[in-house]
Design a protein around this motif. Sequence first.
Motif, mmCIF file in Angstrom:
data_model
loop_
_atom_site.group_PDB
_atom_site.id
_atom_site.type_symbol
_atom_site.label_atom_id
_atom_site.label_comp_id
_atom_site.label_asym_id
_atom_site.label_seq_id
_atom_site.Cartn_x
_atom_site.Cartn_y
_atom_site.Cartn_z
ATOM 1 N N UNK A 186 0.838 -1.189 0.000
ATOM 2 C CA UNK A 186 0.000 0.000 0.000
ATOM 3 C C UNK A 186 0.874 1.239 0.000
ATOM 4 N N UNK A 187 0.545 2.198 -0.861
ATOM 5 C CA UNK A 187 1.324 3.437 -0.973
ATOM 6 C C UNK A 187 0.366 4.617 -0.843
ATOM 7 N N UNK A 188 0.645 5.501 0.113
ATOM 8 C CA UNK A 188 -0.174 6.691 0.319
ATOM 9 C C UNK A 188 0.654 7.923 -0.021
ATOM 10 N N UNK A 189 0.176 8.668 -1.014
ATOM 11 C CA UNK A 189 0.919 9.814 -1.532
ATOM 12 C C UNK A 189 0.289 11.129 -1.084
ATOM 13 N N UNK A 190 0.849 12.195 -1.555
ATOM 14 C CA UNK A 190 0.464 13.564 -1.233
ATOM 15 C C UNK A 190 -1.040 13.787 -1.288
ATOM 16 N N UNK A 191 -1.567 14.611 -0.384
ATOM 17 C CA UNK A 191 -2.983 14.914 -0.421
ATOM 18 C C UNK A 191 -3.452 15.666 0.808
ATOM 19 N N UNK A 192 -4.499 16.472 0.626
ATOM 20 C CA UNK A 192 -5.112 17.200 1.729
ATOM 21 C C UNK A 192 -6.031 16.271 2.516
ATOM 22 N N UNK A 193 -6.047 16.423 3.826
ATOM 23 C CA UNK A 193 -6.954 15.645 4.659
ATOM 24 C C UNK A 193 -6.289 14.422 5.259
ATOM 25 N N UNK A 194 -7.093 13.414 5.588
ATOM 26 C CA UNK A 194 -6.605 12.219 6.268
ATOM 27 C C UNK A 194 -7.027 10.916 5.580
ATOM 28 N N UNK A 203 6.055 16.149 -0.703
ATOM 29 C CA UNK A 203 4.599 16.190 -0.874
ATOM 30 C C UNK A 203 4.135 17.589 -1.263
ATOM 31 N N UNK A 204 3.218 17.669 -2.233
ATOM 32 C CA UNK A 204 2.605 18.959 -2.549
ATOM 33 C C UNK A 204 1.794 19.443 -1.354
ATOM 34 N N UNK A 205 1.076 18.521 -0.694
ATOM 35 C CA UNK A 205 0.333 18.807 0.532
ATOM 36 C C UNK A 205 0.547 17.629 1.476
ATOM 37 N N UNK A 206 1.127 17.903 2.627
ATOM 38 C CA UNK A 206 1.468 16.824 3.562
ATOM 39 C C UNK A 206 0.326 16.625 4.562
ATOM 40 N N UNK A 207 -0.800 16.121 4.048
ATOM 41 C CA UNK A 207 -1.948 15.855 4.897
ATOM 42 C C UNK A 207 -2.161 14.373 5.096
ATOM 43 N N UNK A 208 -2.508 13.665 4.022
ATOM 44 C CA UNK A 208 -2.762 12.234 4.110
ATOM 45 C C UNK A 208 -1.529 11.446 4.564
ATOM 46 N N UNK A 209 -0.348 11.701 3.999
ATOM 47 C CA UNK A 209 0.822 10.966 4.484
ATOM 48 C C UNK A 209 1.165 11.299 5.939
ATOM 49 N N UNK A 210 0.962 12.552 6.343
ATOM 50 C CA UNK A 210 1.221 12.919 7.732
ATOM 51 C C UNK A 210 0.319 12.117 8.669
#
Length: 338
Positions: A272-280, A304-311
Amino acid sequence: MKIGIANDVAPVAEALRHAVTDGTGHQVSWIARTGPDALRLCLEARPDLVLMDLNMPGLDGVEATRRIMREAPCAILLVTSHPEDQVGQVFRALGAGALDVTATPVPGGGGNGAHELLAKIKTIGKLIRSDHVVPAVVRAGLQRVPSLAGPVRHLLAIGASTGGPVAIAAILAGWQAPLDTAVVVVQHIDASFAGHFARWLNDQLSMPARVVAENDVLQGGVVQVAQSNDHLTLSAGHRFHYRPEPLDYPYRPSVDVFFACVATHWAASATGVLLTGMGRDGAAGLLAMRRAGHATIAQDQASSAVYGMPRAAAEMGAAMNILPLGKIGAAIRDRIRE
């Protein structure tokens, strides 16, 4: 919501202002006629959301988006004429950090365009709030049901949102997945543009990319892309299905829902790979995959363009490895060779 409008055509900008303020409760903070003006106004009076045209003087919408996300980050929705004729620019802007794309409502052309615009603004409003609710299918503590045996021996599941198209292309570039390896992509993108996304990926990659239709089966050596605003699921028989529930979940299609299906139904090896994205979205599903014994990777903050989902995944301990974008592709290939 406080909204900025970046559009150099005065009648169009005024039509947008009217559409987003007429009985909605939204406020237009400013209207920028050039890309540099949009950046300056974001720095001086950062809005909750910018409606960004692709074609403007000074800086086009792609570069303006990139600069805003670097210097004054906020949610950006591409609102441009005939986006289907500007696919390359659209995906560069999405890669730079824009959340979504919609066609500019035609002044005097009826209410459908304005309705679609307001629906997207409403969804983005949910995304930028902090009240994230994990879908029940992930919260439930799923009991694993092994999948049926089949020709696919490894499943690579990729989830992404803001900045995702370019990131997905980067980690899969120059690689042909083996015939016993399936690649499934769940990218937050409107169904009306999902087909364009699959065709754009097909042009970027060495292996074919196709949209997933209802009741399709997993295919090795192919990138299969979710194409609906409903959530993509995977059954124990290796078949894809779309379902609308959870109806009120703003992330569509949901990475959490698909990752949870992999954790539940996929007994063979998976990554499973989770990349850049807003939110969770995707973090809880990635954790479910890790608990099911699958390898999990999250993109790091710097790339990350937006460090939301990976964070969120990192904070939950969902990722076995947190890697820069440039190293994720090699890590995937090493995992599959193992």
